[in-house]
Write a protein that holds these residues in place. Structure first.
Motif, PDB file in Angstrom:
ATOM      1  N   VAL A 445       9.913  -5.839   0.487  1.00 55.10           N
ATOM      2  CA  VAL A 445       8.827  -6.502  -0.232  1.00 55.10           C
ATOM      3  C   VAL A 445       8.169  -5.511  -1.195  1.00 55.10           C
ATOM      4  N   GLY A 446       7.992  -4.274  -0.740  1.00 54.98           N
ATOM      5  CA  GLY A 446       7.317  -3.273  -1.554  1.00 54.98           C
ATOM      6  C   GLY A 446       8.088  -2.865  -2.790  1.00 54.98           C
ATOM      7  N   VAL A 447       9.413  -2.771  -2.683  1.00 52.04           N
ATOM      8  CA  VAL A 447      10.203  -2.355  -3.846  1.00 52.04           C
ATOM      9  C   VAL A 447      10.533  -3.532  -4.756  1.00 52.04           C
ATOM     10  N   SER A 448      10.263  -4.765  -4.303  1.00 55.71           N
ATOM     11  CA  SER A 448      10.358  -5.920  -5.198  1.00 55.71           C
ATOM     12  C   SER A 448       9.294  -5.757  -6.272  1.00 55.71           C
ATOM     13  N   ILE A 449       9.683  -5.854  -7.533  1.00 57.47           N
ATOM     14  CA  ILE A 449       8.755  -5.553  -8.625  1.00 57.47           C
ATOM     15  C   ILE A 449       7.763  -6.701  -8.803  1.00 57.47           C
ATOM     16  N   HIS A 450       6.484  -6.389  -8.672  1.00 59.48           N
ATOM     17  CA  HIS A 450       5.415  -7.364  -8.869  1.00 59.48           C
ATOM     18  C   HIS A 450       4.805  -7.139 -10.253  1.00 59.48           C
ATOM     19  N   PRO A 451       4.699  -8.179 -11.061  1.00 60.35           N
ATOM     20  CA  PRO A 451       4.220  -7.995 -12.434  1.00 60.35           C
ATOM     21  C   PRO A 451       2.768  -7.536 -12.486  1.00 60.35           C
ATOM     22  N   HIS A 452       2.445  -6.814 -13.540  1.00 56.42           N
ATOM     23  CA  HIS A 452       1.101  -6.267 -13.741  1.00 56.42           C
ATOM     24  C   HIS A 452       0.529  -6.811 -15.047  1.00 56.42           C
ATOM     25  N   PRO A 453      -0.722  -7.229 -15.080  1.00 58.55           N
ATOM     26  CA  PRO A 453      -1.670  -7.270 -13.958  1.00 58.55           C
ATOM     27  C   PRO A 453      -1.658  -8.630 -13.284  1.00 58.55           C
ATOM     28  N   THR A 454      -1.428  -8.643 -11.997  1.00 61.82           N
ATOM     29  CA  THR A 454      -1.494  -9.867 -11.203  1.00 61.82           C
ATOM     30  C   THR A 454      -2.132  -9.551  -9.854  1.00 61.82           C
ATOM     31  N   LEU A 455      -2.634 -10.588  -9.213  1.00 69.23           N
ATOM     32  CA  LEU A 455      -3.172 -10.431  -7.861  1.00 69.23           C
ATOM     33  C   LEU A 455      -2.062 -10.138  -6.864  1.00 69.23           C
ATOM     34  N   SER A 456      -0.840 -10.610  -7.171  1.00 72.26           N
ATOM     35  CA  SER A 456       0.265 -10.426  -6.230  1.00 72.26           C
ATOM     36  C   SER A 456       0.639  -8.955  -6.054  1.00 72.26           C
ATOM     37  N   GLU A 457       0.187  -8.085  -6.944  1.00 72.45           N
ATOM     38  CA  GLU A 457       0.438  -6.659  -6.770  1.00 72.45           C
ATOM     39  C   GLU A 457      -0.102  -6.161  -5.427  1.00 72.45           C
ATOM     40  N   ALA A 458      -1.144  -6.823  -4.922  1.00 71.70           N
ATOM     41  CA  ALA A 458      -1.728  -6.408  -3.639  1.00 71.70           C
ATOM     42  C   ALA A 458      -0.729  -6.561  -2.512  1.00 71.70           C
ATOM     43  N   ILE A 459       0.172  -7.565  -2.614  1.00 73.70           N
ATOM     44  CA  ILE A 459       1.197  -7.747  -1.578  1.00 73.70           C
ATOM     45  C   ILE A 459       2.176  -6.583  -1.616  1.00 73.70           C
ATOM     46  N   GLY A 460       2.656  -6.245  -2.813  1.00 72.13           N
ATOM     47  CA  GLY A 460       3.587  -5.137  -2.935  1.00 72.13           C
ATOM     48  C   GLY A 460       2.983  -3.821  -2.479  1.00 72.13           C
ATOM     49  N   GLU A 461       1.722  -3.581  -2.827  1.00 67.79           N
ATOM     50  CA  GLU A 461       1.061  -2.332  -2.439  1.00 67.79           C
ATOM     51  C   GLU A 461       0.831  -2.284  -0.930  1.00 67.79           C
ATOM     52  N   ALA A 462       0.437  -3.416  -0.331  1.00 70.04           N
ATOM     53  CA  ALA A 462       0.231  -3.448   1.122  1.00 70.04           C
ATOM     54  C   ALA A 462       1.539  -3.202   1.848  1.00 70.04           C
ATOM     55  N   ALA A 463       2.636  -3.725   1.291  1.00 67.00           N
ATOM     56  CA  ALA A 463       3.949  -3.503   1.900  1.00 67.00           C
ATOM     57  C   ALA A 463       4.326  -2.027   1.838  1.00 67.00           C
ATOM     58  N   LEU A 464       4.060  -1.384   0.714  1.00 65.24           N
ATOM     59  CA  LEU A 464       4.318   0.060   0.607  1.00 65.24           C
ATOM     60  C   LEU A 464       3.409   0.846   1.544  1.00 65.24           C
ATOM     61  N   ALA A 465       2.189   0.356   1.727  1.00 62.61           N
ATOM     62  CA  ALA A 465       1.222   1.048   2.576  1.00 62.61           C
ATOM     63  C   ALA A 465       1.653   1.082   4.046  1.00 62.61           C
ATOM     64  N   VAL A 466       2.518   0.144   4.442  1.00 66.33           N
ATOM     65  CA  VAL A 466       3.029   0.154   5.821  1.00 66.33           C
ATOM     66  C   VAL A 466       3.647   1.518   6.160  1.00 66.33           C
ATOM     67  N   ASP A 467       4.299   2.125   5.171  1.00 66.96           N
ATOM     68  CA  ASP A 467       4.927   3.430   5.373  1.00 66.96           C
ATOM     69  C   ASP A 467       4.180   4.551   4.639  1.00 66.96           C
ATOM     70  N   GLY A 468       2.900   4.276   4.315  1.00 65.81           N
ATOM     71  CA  GLY A 468       2.086   5.295   3.662  1.00 65.81           C
ATOM     72  C   GLY A 468       2.480   5.598   2.230  1.00 65.81           C
ATOM     73  N   LYS A 469       3.068   4.618   1.524  1.00 65.72           N
ATOM     74  CA  LYS A 469       3.584   4.871   0.187  1.00 65.72           C
ATOM     75  C   LYS A 469       2.860   4.077  -0.914  1.00 65.72           C
ATOM     76  N   ALA A 470       1.709   3.498  -0.589  1.00 67.65           N
ATOM     77  CA  ALA A 470       0.955   2.765  -1.600  1.00 67.65           C
ATOM     78  C   ALA A 470       0.611   3.689  -2.776  1.00 67.65           C
ATOM     79  N   ILE A 471       0.726   3.177  -3.983  1.00 65.59           N
ATOM     80  CA  ILE A 471       0.526   4.002  -5.172  1.00 65.59           C
ATOM     81  C   ILE A 471      -0.934   4.051  -5.613  1.00 65.59           C
ATOM     82  N   HIS A 472      -1.594   2.900  -5.596  1.00 63.80           N
ATOM     83  CA  HIS A 472      -2.893   2.795  -6.283  1.00 63.80           C
ATOM     84  C   HIS A 472      -4.094   2.847  -5.355  1.00 63.80           C
ATOM     85  N   TYR A 473      -3.910   3.360  -4.141  1.00 64.93           N
ATOM     86  CA  TYR A 473      -5.064   3.454  -3.231  1.00 64.93           C
ATOM     87  C   TYR A 473      -4.813   4.580  -2.267  1.00 64.93           C
TER      88      TYR A 473
END
Length: 473
Positions: A445-473
């Motif tokens: 889910v995290g490496v699936s590209i979410h368009p910017h700027p959209t609210l759906s970016e929060a899903i991709g970032e939260a998915a990356l955050a599962v493994d401590g890899k969130a970019i923008h927080y």
């Protein structure tokens, strides 16, 4: 001789009419028995009218914030009669749409109340069904199969009967002629929370009372805490771990009072109206089940994974069987039942994969299990959170409260649950539902590209955050 049908559906709500259309597509001779209007609770007394009113509440709130966007239009005021007129217009339009769909698929709608009679000479397989018409006449139909889709009604608290004026349910609330000055809402599940949010935006003083430790007791605790924080910021009074004492209810002039107990503390609440929103009970009484082998538990019909009852040719779906009492669940249960009847091999519903939505402000949406449930089931979990406050589109929209929370199994990396609170999350939860259906991992889910700027970016970032890899927080 009674007319013969392959399938007779008792109830024309979301589950019933969807099942009927699917049956017609598969070539079955099918009819729907409905004593009121097709569309059922969702269309006429639940989902659609309440969401229309919630949209008006949302627009009123947005209008009062227009100055922040550099738009000046004067003070926004509420025309409640217009709100209700718009609500009725939307419901009427959707009702016509359902009628058209049934007519297009050649599904007759039989007006009346259907009662199962048990096996008979007319229909030894499913049992004949007596239809009692509004004019007092009756007829017997002889289906090969029956689907019970009779729905539900608002549940009352013992000792706290509805009077339709001071003590009301959600059906009564949809017929209000003005906004009460104050309201006590008993029950903080999805229905209670939505009405609390709406009434607060309309200017009503709201007290929300919940027996469980937190509001939205079926949702993840972090999500519930965030919603409670937001509601308190909006000056709502929230009482949890609170037991209502029905015997203390008193009507005094234009007000009603009731006592609520929290531990050793008892408090008297006073308001113009009490809205009881403690769930819904199945409308399965008086439909002839005692003449069959169908098993009923606490009013709900027991079924297997194909919606079959103990009588192999009698099926039941939707609110009548309990579980997740949601329109989209009833619809899919109807499809499963019909495909089983038609001799296909339907895929049973995985209820952990059903999206759940609450249309409060902010919205809440989830799919899968909560963090607490995951730990109780023995999972070793890892969790990723990402706040909407760090999302550019949320800042642009002026709606920054809330976050996305993703729960994953630490060993297998399987997604276990996705929980959201924030702007438009009820529209975004389908991505998470598809991910779970396809057995995606958080990494995928995290490496699936979410368009910017959209609210759906929060899903991709939260998915990356599962493994401590969130970019923008």
């Amino acid at each position: 001789m009674a007319e013969q049908y392959d399938l007779l559906i008792l109830g024309g709500g979301t589950g019933g009419y969807v099942a009927a259309i699917r049956a017609a597509q598969l070539g079955l001779k099918v009819a729907v028995v409905e004593k009121e209007k097709v569309g059922g609770t969702c269309l006429h007394k639940g989902c659609m009218p309440s969401k229309a009113m919630l949209k008006s509440a949302e627009m009123l709130h947005a209008a009062r914030k227009l100055d922040e966007f550099g738009v000046s239009v004067g003070d926004a005021t509420l025309n409640f009669a217009k709100v209700m007129e718009r609500k009725d217009k939307i419901v009427a339009q959707l009702h016509k749409g359902v009628q058209h769909l049934l007519k297009k698929n050649n599904v007759p709608v039989i007006e009346g109340f259907g009662r199962v009679m048990g096996p008979s000479i007319f229909s030894p397989r499913a049992g004949a069904v007596r239809i009692e018409r509004p004019d007092g006449e009756s007829e017997i139909l002889a289906p090969n199969n029956v689907i019970i889709a009779t729905g539900s009604r608002p549940k009352a608290l013992p000792g706290l009967a509805f009077d339709g004026d001071k003590i009301i349910n959600s059906d009564h609330a949809l017929e209000l002629t003005d906004v009460p000055r104050s309201m006590i809402i008993i029950g903080a599940g999805a229905i209670g929370v939505e009405w609390a949010s709406m009434m607060n935006d309309f200017g009503c003083e709201v007290t929300l009372v919940e027996y469980m430790p937190h509001i939205l007791p079926l949702e993840d605790e972090e999500i519930a805490k965030e919603l409670a924080r937001n509601f308190k910021k909006r000056k709502m009074n929230i009482l949890t771990n609170a037991k209502v004492l029905p015997e203390t209810v008193q009507i005094e002039g234009n007000e009603v009072t009731v006592q609520v107990q929290q531990g050793d503390k008892t408090e008297t609440l006073r308001a113009e109206k009490i809205l009881v929103a403690v769930g819904r009970e199945a409308a399965t009484d008086n439909i002839g089940l005692e003449a069959t082998e169908v098993q009923v538990e606490r009013g709900f019909i027991k079924v297997n994974s194909f919606m079959q009852t103990a009588e192999s040719n009698i099926f039941a779906i939707g609110d009548a069987i309990g579980g997740l009492q949601l329109a989209h669940v009833a619809a899919h249960e109807g499809i499963v039942a019909v495909e089983k009847i038609a001799g296909l091999d339907p895929h049973p519903i995985n209820y952990d994969h059903v999206p759940r939505c609450t249309y409060s402000r902010p919205e809440v949406a989830s799919v899968g299990i909560t963090e607490k449930q995951a730990r109780e089931r023995g999972h070793e979990v890892k969790v990723g959170n990402f706040p909407f406050r760090a999302i550019g589109k949320a800042l642009v929209n002026g709606e920054v409260d809330g976050f996305v929370k993703i729960i994953s199994d630490a060993k297998t990396n399987d997604l276990l649950g996705v929980h959201m609170i924030g702007p438009h999350v009820t529209d975004m939860i389908s991505e998470a539902g598809l991910a779970m259906l396809l057995d995606a991992t958080a990494w995928e889910v995290g490496v699936s590209i979410h368009p910017h700027p959209t609210l759906s970016e929060a899903i991709g970032e939260a998915a990356l955050a599962v493994d401590g890899k969130a970019i923008h927080y």
